[in-house]
Design a protein around this motif. Structure first.
Motif, PDB file in Angstrom:
ATOM      1  N   SER A   1       0.810  -1.213   0.000  1.00 51.70           N
ATOM      2  CA  SER A   1       0.000   0.000   0.000  1.00 51.70           C
ATOM      3  C   SER A   1       0.846   1.266   0.000  1.00 51.70           C
ATOM      4  O   SER A   1       0.407   2.315   0.461  1.00 51.70           O
TER       5      SER A   1
ATOM      6  N   ARG B   1      -7.838  -5.898  -2.794  1.00 50.84           N
ATOM      7  CA  ARG B   1      -8.293  -6.124  -1.423  1.00 50.84           C
ATOM      8  C   ARG B   1      -7.135  -6.754  -0.657  1.00 50.84           C
ATOM      9  O   ARG B   1      -6.509  -7.712  -1.122  1.00 50.84           O
TER      10      ARG B   1
ATOM     11  N   ARG C   1     -10.206  -6.633   2.871  1.00 46.45           N
ATOM     12  CA  ARG C   1     -10.792  -5.290   2.914  1.00 46.45           C
ATOM     13  C   ARG C   1     -10.164  -4.404   1.845  1.00 46.45           C
ATOM     14  O   ARG C   1      -9.058  -4.656   1.378  1.00 46.45           O
TER      15      ARG C   1
ATOM     16  N   ARG D   1      -9.044  -0.411   0.393  1.00 47.14           N
ATOM     17  CA  ARG D   1      -8.502   0.829   0.923  1.00 47.14           C
ATOM     18  C   ARG D   1      -9.576   1.917   0.990  1.00 47.14           C
ATOM     19  O   ARG D   1      -9.380   2.943   1.640  1.00 47.14           O
TER      20      ARG D   1
ATOM     21  N   LEU E   1      -9.217  -0.111   5.126  1.00 49.92           N
ATOM     22  CA  LEU E   1      -7.929  -0.348   5.776  1.00 49.92           C
ATOM     23  C   LEU E   1      -7.102   0.928   5.739  1.00 49.92           C
ATOM     24  O   LEU E   1      -7.043   1.612   4.710  1.00 49.92           O
ATOM     25  N   THR E   2      -6.471   1.242   6.837  1.00 49.16           N
ATOM     26  CA  THR E   2      -5.561   2.380   6.841  1.00 49.16           C
ATOM     27  C   THR E   2      -4.163   1.919   6.427  1.00 49.16           C
ATOM     28  O   THR E   2      -3.847   0.722   6.460  1.00 49.16           O
TER      29      THR E   2
ATOM     30  N   ASP F   1      -2.590   0.110   9.272  1.00 47.92           N
ATOM     31  CA  ASP F   1      -3.100  -1.258   9.465  1.00 47.92           C
ATOM     32  C   ASP F   1      -2.314  -2.238   8.592  1.00 47.92           C
ATOM     33  O   ASP F   1      -1.934  -3.329   9.041  1.00 47.92           O
ATOM     34  N   ILE F   2      -2.093  -1.837   7.346  1.00 49.09           N
ATOM     35  CA  ILE F   2      -1.422  -2.720   6.388  1.00 49.09           C
ATOM     36  C   ILE F   2       0.049  -2.893   6.754  1.00 49.09           C
ATOM     37  O   ILE F   2       0.570  -4.006   6.766  1.00 49.09           O
TER      38      ILE F   2
END
Length: 683
Positions: free
Chosen positions: A420, A431, A435, A437, A448-449, A452-453
């Motif tokens: 990301s 995804r 989830r 973005r 998702l932030t 988070d990733i």
């Protein structure tokens, strides 16, 4: 002939001994993590070294094309640096550059720092400027005129306020520019910002820029590392033609397992104590090393700890226009040695149960473009009765993937998408961990932030290496696996702290520059890891930096582990230790003296470690709850557990990506490797 013989060498070293710091000085550093100062070792480098690089060639004096070869931590980069005038020489008169003082050399090249150019890949500077705090900033930087194109970089047009006064001597020759750009396959990239180049493209760009400055000598530190087989096949003849013309004179470095270009004429083989083990013409050096290996294996010679036999097993192969030819020294002695010499290059960990885990990465038609140029997904695939433009790829928990393809095919872009870092992640059908973005109002799933990733992916790559702050200590680099950014404060509990300590202890020999220095007192057993808070990342040798970044990627046991060229720059012994750690953590080890026991099979060579015997294992290997994604151009640097593979095409071909599944490790079968690359042989 007489005139040629009278011309002085371009580099002359006569019984010189080198030091990083003055031998009479005391280098002390201190750290907030412990209260006492710690002294950096300052051992002599290459004691009583003698070396000459001729300035001219003739029928009576053929060219000397040197290659500096040695295992990890043997000082290959240091040797190249001292040829350029770096490091202190004693006596000072032992090192000189007599040819540079003659009228044959233009004024701009009188200084060794200009006449002798070094191209390596162990520096913190990027092609596009200063390193950002986090990786995605790389793609956010194209906003000012400072984001110059590859053409500007190659031509040296990288200043905000360039002078109107042009130096005719330093101007770029148009014919040379065209030849270098074509031979290094850069012509289609000239309009791209240099910050968008892939790892392999960036390496070729640095070599091209050095060639265009027309130096007297070009030092290339492992020039083939990280390049795909087609690029290597094109780069080696280009370097050969330059070497034949002595324009510039070339000095390369290589690991023992790297095939030597057929045009190399002379070798320097380095011991692990930063001293010369053997020097001379290639055949004489190889003959001596062959005799040494034979003597150790037959039991007539005692192995020299500074000249490990295991590092020599693959040495002796030749890189030709038809591919890699010949056998390593171990293969020449007995066919059974080849299997033992690289025993334990990873294990079949996970991914073999046949049970499909949940999707962690889902790409359903990804196409990445910069303007009109497509760098990934320039194809249409038929899948499940529908046509989809771009890359379709799913990575599930427990799978072990290998991602392959030529330089510039999009491998680095794939990594930036799944991590990301790439801004187009928001607009593409991707995804991660089930989830998107972007918000999904219809399902009520929050996006998702970025953080988070990042918290769920362990990542080692040349880009991470380039952007890692050099001022972080060894311990801080490992601990940054639990931090939001490279420099932010990590959140570690007692378990994580124990994993960091155990990992540092396990790899102290490879990470602590003073491990073998008798001047470092080890009486205080409670402070035996003080070195990890003393040495900064930028002070470590290149191989040690790569090891540390590999450990940073796996130590947290993230859901996804991405190893992008993670083992390049390591010799085979260090690589195998890292592979074993990836598989088992600190639970398994090679028995003492394994380097002399290469006849053992891969399985019998691995034994339980003292930590496993006592039940104190803090760091385990890859689990079936994790997914592994490995990118490499060398089959020996692909863990044996990799089974699924995807091979990307050249972006301009319009051909789709090819996928498959291996029936065994890549390392042990060249047919599997050729199947991935869709060739009949020669790589």
């Amino acid at each position: 002939m007489g005139l040629s013989a009278a011309r002085p060498p371009i580099i002359r070293i006569a019984n010189g001994t080198f030091y990083r710091h003055h031998p009479n000085s005391t280098i002390l550093t201190s750290s907030a993590s412990y209260s006492h100062p710690h002294s950096h070792p300052n051992p002599p480098l290459f004691t009583d070294l003698s070396f000459e690089l001729p300035s001219h060639t003739s029928a009576a004096s053929p060219p000397h094309n040197w290659c500096i070869v040695g295992p990890s931590l043997s000082g290959k980069t240091t040797f190249l640096q001292l040829l350029r005038g770096q490091h202190l020489c004693f006596p000072p008169t032992a090192r000189s550059f007599p040819y540079l003082a003659t009228d044959d050399v233009p004024h701009r090249l009188k200084a060794p720092s200009r006449a002798i150019q070094y191209v390596g890949f162990d520096t913190g500077s990027s092609l596009g400027g200063a390193a950002p705090t986090y990786m995605s900033a790389r793609y956010e930087s194209r906003r000012e005129i400072t984001d110059f194109s590859l053409r500007d970089f190659l031509l040296g047009n990288t200043e905000l306020n360039p002078s109107d006064v042009k130096d005719d001597e330093a101007s770029i020759d148009a014919k040379l520019f065209e030849r270098v750009v074509v031979d290094l396959r850069l012509e289609s990239l000239l309009s791209l910002p240099v910050t968008f180049l892939s790892n392999g493209q960036g390496r070729r760009a640095r070599i091209a820029r050095a060639l265009l400055t027309r130096p007297e000598v070009l030092l290339l530190d492992e020039p083939f590392m990280g390049l795909d087989p087609p690029t290597v096949a094109g780069l080696s003849p280009l370097l050969q033609s330059l070497a034949a013309q002595a324009s510039p004179r070339l000095v390369l470095s290589a690991r023992p397992q790297d095939p030597l270009p057929e045009w190399i004429t002379h070798l320097v083989y380095l011991r692990t104590d930063c001293q010369v083990g053997s020097m001379g013409d290639k055949e004489t050096v190889l003959k001596g090393l062959r005799r040494y290996v034979r003597g150790v294996w037959k039991g007539g010679l005692t192995e020299d700890e500074t000249l490990p036999v295991h590092a020599l097993g693959e040495m002796g192969r030749t890189l030709t226009g038809r591919g890699v030819q010949g056998e390593g020294l171990a293969e020449e002695l007995a066919e059974t040695l080849a299997a033992g010499a690289t025993a334990g290059s990873g294990r079949d960990v996970g991914g073999e149960s046949g049970r499909l885990g949940e999707p962690l990465v889902e790409m359903d038609g990804c196409k990445v473009k910069y303007g009109d140029k497509v760098v990934l997904g320039n194809w249409t695939e038929e899948r499940d009765g529908r046509s989809v433009d771009g890359l379709q790829w799913t990575v599930r928990r427990g799978e072990r993937w290998g991602v392959f393809g030529p330089n510039g095919s999009g491998k680095t872009t794939i990594v930036s998408l799944l991590c990301s870092d790439h801004p187009q992640t928001y607009s593409l059908p991707i995804r991660l961990f089930g989830r998107s973005r972007l918000p999904e109002p219809e399902s009520g799933i929050l996006p998702l932030t970025f953080w988070d990733i990042q918290a769920r992916i362990g990542h080692s790559s040349p880009e991470i290496h380039q952007h890692m702050p050099r001022s972080l200590t060894t311990r801080q680099v490992l601990e940054s696996a639990w931090a939001d950014t490279f420099r932010s404060k990590p959140t570690l509990d007692a378990t994580a702290q124990g994993q960091v300590d155990a990992t540092l202890q396990w790899f102290e020999h490879e990470l602590n520059p003073a491990f073998n220095a008798h001047s470092i007192a080890r009486d205080d057993k409670s402070d035996t890891l003080a070195w990890a808070s003393d040495y900064m990342f930028g002070e470590l040798p290149f191989s040690a930096q790569r090891i540390l970044l590999f450990l940073r990627a796996i130590i947290k046991h993230s859901d996804i582990v991405v190893l992008d060229e993670a083992f390049s720059g390591m010799d085979d012994a260090v690589r195998d230790k890292c592979m074993l750690f990836l598989a088992y953590g600190e639970a398994k080890m090679y028995p003492p003296g394994f380097s002399k026991s290469a006849l053992l099979s891969a399985e019998t060579a691995v034994v339980d470690s003292p930590s496993a015997v006592s039940g104190r294992v803090k760091v385990t290997g890859l689990s079936d709850q994790q997914a592994l994604i490995c990118i490499s151009h060398v089959k020996e640097e692909v863990p044996d557990c990799v089974r699924e593979w995807i091979c990307l095409p050249e972006a301009s071909t319009g051909l789709p990506a090819r996928v498959g599944r291996l029936d065994g490790p890549l390392r042990t079968d060249s047919k599997r490797w050729r199947e991935i690359w869709n060739v009949g042989g020669g790589i």
